[in-house]
Design a protein around this motif. Structure first.
Motif, PDB file in Angstrom:
ATOM      1  N   ARG A  15       0.833  -1.214   0.000  1.00 19.27           N
ATOM      2  CA  ARG A  15       0.000   0.000   0.000  1.00 19.27           C
ATOM      3  C   ARG A  15       0.858   1.251   0.000  1.00 19.27           C
ATOM      4  NH1 ARG A  15      -4.179  -0.098   4.600  1.00 19.27           N
ATOM      5  NH2 ARG A  15      -4.496   1.969   3.762  1.00 19.27           N
ATOM      6  N   ARG A  16       1.926   1.251   0.823  1.00 23.15           N
ATOM      7  CA  ARG A  16       2.813   2.422   0.871  1.00 23.15           C
ATOM      8  C   ARG A  16       3.538   2.601  -0.458  1.00 23.15           C
ATOM      9  NH1 ARG A  16       6.686   2.450   5.596  1.00 23.15           N
ATOM     10  NH2 ARG A  16       6.959   4.581   4.929  1.00 23.15           N
ATOM     11  N   LEU A  17       4.008   1.487  -1.059  1.00 26.76           N
ATOM     12  CA  LEU A  17       4.704   1.560  -2.335  1.00 26.76           C
ATOM     13  C   LEU A  17       3.763   2.076  -3.420  1.00 26.76           C
ATOM     14  CD1 LEU A  17       7.243   1.083  -3.982  1.00 26.76           C
ATOM     15  CD2 LEU A  17       6.521  -1.284  -4.295  1.00 26.76           C
ATOM     16  N   PHE A  18       2.520   1.571  -3.457  1.00 21.71           N
ATOM     17  CA  PHE A  18       1.538   2.027  -4.430  1.00 21.71           C
ATOM     18  C   PHE A  18       1.268   3.528  -4.262  1.00 21.71           C
ATOM     19  CE2 PHE A  18      -2.887   2.695  -5.801  1.00 21.71           C
ATOM     20  CZ  PHE A  18      -2.743   2.359  -7.131  1.00 21.71           C
ATOM     21  N   GLY A  19       1.107   3.970  -3.014  1.00 20.60           N
ATOM     22  CA  GLY A  19       0.883   5.394  -2.752  1.00 20.60           C
ATOM     23  C   GLY A  19       2.049   6.247  -3.214  1.00 20.60           C
ATOM     24  N   GLY A  72      21.245  -1.738  -2.764  1.00 20.36           N
ATOM     25  CA  GLY A  72      22.356  -1.955  -1.845  1.00 20.36           C
ATOM     26  C   GLY A  72      23.028  -3.290  -2.105  1.00 20.36           C
ATOM     27  N   LYS A  73      24.332  -3.323  -2.063  1.00 24.78           N
ATOM     28  CA  LYS A  73      25.101  -4.545  -2.283  1.00 24.78           C
ATOM     29  C   LYS A  73      24.724  -5.630  -1.287  1.00 24.78           C
ATOM     30  CE  LYS A  73      29.148  -6.896  -1.212  1.00 24.78           C
ATOM     31  NZ  LYS A  73      29.469  -7.481   0.060  1.00 24.78           N
ATOM     32  N   ASP A  74      24.342  -5.235  -0.095  1.00 27.65           N
ATOM     33  CA  ASP A  74      24.076  -6.207   0.967  1.00 27.65           C
ATOM     34  C   ASP A  74      22.610  -6.628   1.060  1.00 27.65           C
ATOM     35  OD1 ASP A  74      23.593  -3.628   1.773  1.00 27.65           O
ATOM     36  OD2 ASP A  74      24.408  -3.878   3.767  1.00 27.65           O
ATOM     37  N   GLY A  75      21.863  -6.535  -0.041  1.00 28.38           N
ATOM     38  CA  GLY A  75      20.549  -7.155  -0.103  1.00 28.38           C
ATOM     39  C   GLY A  75      19.347  -6.287   0.207  1.00 28.38           C
ATOM     40  N   TRP A  76      19.286  -5.070  -0.289  1.00 27.89           N
ATOM     41  CA  TRP A  76      18.096  -4.251  -0.125  1.00 27.89           C
ATOM     42  C   TRP A  76      17.906  -3.394  -1.367  1.00 27.89           C
ATOM     43  CZ3 TRP A  76      18.971   0.979  -0.321  1.00 27.89           C
ATOM     44  CH2 TRP A  76      20.250   1.433   0.017  1.00 27.89           C
ATOM     45  N   PHE A  77      16.690  -2.876  -1.533  1.00 27.74           N
ATOM     46  CA  PHE A  77      16.390  -1.964  -2.629  1.00 27.74           C
ATOM     47  C   PHE A  77      15.408  -0.911  -2.132  1.00 27.74           C
ATOM     48  CE2 PHE A  77      12.947  -4.927  -2.655  1.00 27.74           C
ATOM     49  CZ  PHE A  77      11.845  -4.184  -3.011  1.00 27.74           C
ATOM     50  N   ALA A  78      15.400   0.223  -2.807  1.00 24.02           N
ATOM     51  CA  ALA A  78      14.478   1.300  -2.434  1.00 24.02           C
ATOM     52  C   ALA A  78      14.103   2.098  -3.676  1.00 24.02           C
ATOM     53  CB  ALA A  78      15.120   2.218  -1.398  1.00 24.02           C
ATOM     54  N   VAL A  79      12.964   2.753  -3.584  1.00 25.21           N
ATOM     55  CA  VAL A  79      12.513   3.709  -4.589  1.00 25.21           C
ATOM     56  C   VAL A  79      12.362   5.033  -3.857  1.00 25.21           C
ATOM     57  CG1 VAL A  79      10.669   4.322  -6.186  1.00 25.21           C
ATOM     58  CG2 VAL A  79      11.300   1.929  -5.890  1.00 25.21           C
ATOM     59  N   ALA A  91      16.634  12.958  -1.512  1.00 27.25           N
ATOM     60  CA  ALA A  91      15.541  12.114  -1.993  1.00 27.25           C
ATOM     61  C   ALA A  91      15.030  11.314  -0.808  1.00 27.25           C
ATOM     62  CB  ALA A  91      16.027  11.190  -3.096  1.00 27.25           C
ATOM     63  N   GLU A  92      13.725  11.038  -0.817  1.00 23.44           N
ATOM     64  CA  GLU A  92      13.099  10.242   0.243  1.00 23.44           C
ATOM     65  C   GLU A  92      12.228   9.187  -0.390  1.00 23.44           C
ATOM     66  OE1 GLU A  92      11.144  12.383   3.350  1.00 23.44           O
ATOM     67  OE2 GLU A  92      12.575  14.029   3.236  1.00 23.44           O
ATOM     68  N   GLY A  93      12.138   8.022   0.284  1.00 20.73           N
ATOM     69  CA  GLY A  93      11.300   6.959  -0.243  1.00 20.73           C
ATOM     70  C   GLY A  93      11.192   5.793   0.708  1.00 20.73           C
ATOM     71  N   ILE A  94      10.852   4.638   0.138  1.00 24.91           N
ATOM     72  CA  ILE A  94      10.676   3.418   0.922  1.00 24.91           C
ATOM     73  C   ILE A  94      11.402   2.273   0.246  1.00 24.91           C
ATOM     74  CG2 ILE A  94       8.465   4.104   1.921  1.00 24.91           C
ATOM     75  CD1 ILE A  94       7.091   2.327  -0.170  1.00 24.91           C
ATOM     76  N   GLY A  95      11.660   1.214   1.019  1.00 20.70           N
ATOM     77  CA  GLY A  95      12.331   0.058   0.456  1.00 20.70           C
ATOM     78  C   GLY A  95      12.104  -1.176   1.304  1.00 20.70           C
ATOM     79  N   ARG A  96      12.812  -2.221   0.951  1.00 20.01           N
ATOM     80  CA  ARG A  96      12.702  -3.485   1.677  1.00 20.01           C
ATOM     81  C   ARG A  96      14.018  -4.240   1.544  1.00 20.01           C
ATOM     82  NH1 ARG A  96       8.958  -6.746   3.898  1.00 20.01           N
ATOM     83  NH2 ARG A  96       7.177  -5.547   3.236  1.00 20.01           N
ATOM     84  N   ASP A 111      12.041   3.126   5.667  1.00 21.19           N
ATOM     85  CA  ASP A 111      11.985   4.449   5.054  1.00 21.19           C
ATOM     86  C   ASP A 111      13.431   4.859   4.820  1.00 21.19           C
ATOM     87  OD1 ASP A 111       9.160   4.791   5.242  1.00 21.19           O
ATOM     88  OD2 ASP A 111       9.397   5.262   7.367  1.00 21.19           O
ATOM     89  N   ILE A 112      13.691   5.600   3.744  1.00 22.11           N
ATOM     90  CA  ILE A 112      15.061   5.993   3.428  1.00 22.11           C
ATOM     91  C   ILE A 112      15.103   7.462   3.038  1.00 22.11           C
ATOM     92  CG2 ILE A 112      14.886   5.303   1.009  1.00 22.11           C
ATOM     93  CD1 ILE A 112      17.848   4.356   1.240  1.00 22.11           C
ATOM     94  N   ARG A 113      16.176   8.105   3.422  1.00 21.21           N
ATOM     95  CA  ARG A 113      16.463   9.477   2.987  1.00 21.21           C
ATOM     96  C   ARG A 113      17.924   9.516   2.592  1.00 21.21           C
ATOM     97  NH1 ARG A 113      18.023  14.747   5.501  1.00 21.21           N
ATOM     98  NH2 ARG A 113      17.471  16.264   3.911  1.00 21.21           N
ATOM     99  N   ILE A 114      18.195  10.011   1.390  1.00 22.08           N
ATOM    100  CA  ILE A 114      19.571  10.178   0.945  1.00 22.08           C
ATOM    101  C   ILE A 114      19.765  11.632   0.555  1.00 22.08           C
ATOM    102  CG2 ILE A 114      19.992   7.787   0.251  1.00 22.08           C
ATOM    103  CD1 ILE A 114      19.327   8.545  -2.617  1.00 22.08           C
ATOM    104  N   ALA A 115      20.964  12.110   0.787  1.00 19.92           N
ATOM    105  CA  ALA A 115      21.286  13.502   0.461  1.00 19.92           C
ATOM    106  C   ALA A 115      22.740  13.584   0.024  1.00 19.92           C
ATOM    107  CB  ALA A 115      21.056  14.401   1.672  1.00 19.92           C
ATOM    108  N   ILE A 116      23.026  14.526  -0.852  1.00 18.38           N
ATOM    109  CA  ILE A 116      24.392  14.759  -1.293  1.00 18.38           C
ATOM    110  C   ILE A 116      24.856  16.090  -0.728  1.00 18.38           C
ATOM    111  CG2 ILE A 116      25.902  15.216  -3.263  1.00 18.38           C
ATOM    112  CD1 ILE A 116      24.207  13.287  -4.877  1.00 18.38           C
ATOM    113  N   ALA A 117      26.014  16.053  -0.081  1.00 15.78           N
ATOM    114  CA  ALA A 117      26.658  17.264   0.441  1.00 15.78           C
ATOM    115  C   ALA A 117      28.158  17.048   0.369  1.00 15.78           C
ATOM    116  CB  ALA A 117      26.227  17.525   1.885  1.00 15.78           C
TER     117      ALA A 117
END
Length: 157
Positions: A15-19, A72-79, A91-96, A111-117
């Motif tokens: 449901r969260r991914l669909f949203g 992620g190399k160690d077995g995860w993905f996110a959008v 960027a913010e999103g979700i994964g598993r 939940d994931i948040r990535i930022a470049i600085a």
């Protein structure tokens, strides 16, 4: 809590991914999306982590408009969806986490948040545990470079 027992965790994740995907479909104009996040795409080597050092850990980011696919190399993905926070790219999103493997985060949503600085990628991942608690995974990454040339490695699209 009653809702959580009514719906299984995979159903909540779907449901969260669909949203999120619906939100991404209606987001910003194509012209605006091209200007943001150009530096996210590519392979990033982990240089620091709150869970311990890992010289072989990396993430790969592929971009499609304002949407980022993070692997992620160690077995995860996110959008994740690009945004602008505090004057920097983020960027913010979700994964598993993957169902296979031996990680204690196996099959867990996050939940994931990535930022470049300062030419580095900063990642905050909030993992939902079975008991309802959340665990934070934090890491810092540098663009992956070949040892001989110090050039950026090509990105597979």
């Amino acid at each position: 809590m009653a809702v959580e027992t009514f719906l299984s965790r995979p159903a909540l994740f779907r449901r969260r991914l669909f949203g999120l995907l619906l939100l991404l479909a209606g987001a910003t104009s194509p012209g605006a999306a091209v200007a943001d996040g150009a530096s996210f795409a590519g392979q990033w080597q982990q240089v620091a982590s709150g869970t311990g050092e890992c010289e072989t850990c990396w993430v790969e980011i592929r971009r499609n408009g304002p949407v980022l696919k993070v692997i992620g190399k160690d077995g995860w993905f996110a959008v994740a969806h690009l945004g602008r926070i505090d004057g920097g790219d983020s960027a913010e999103g979700i994964g598993r986490w993957s169902e296979g493997g031996t990680s204690h985060y196996r099959s867990k949503p996050f939940d994931i948040r990535i930022a470049i600085a300062d030419k580095r990628l900063y990642m905050d991942m909030s993992v939902q545990m079975d008991d309802g608690s959340k665990r934070m995974v934090r890491a810092i990454f540098d663009k992956r470079r070949t040892e001989k040339s110090m050039r950026l490695l090509p990105v597979r699209m």
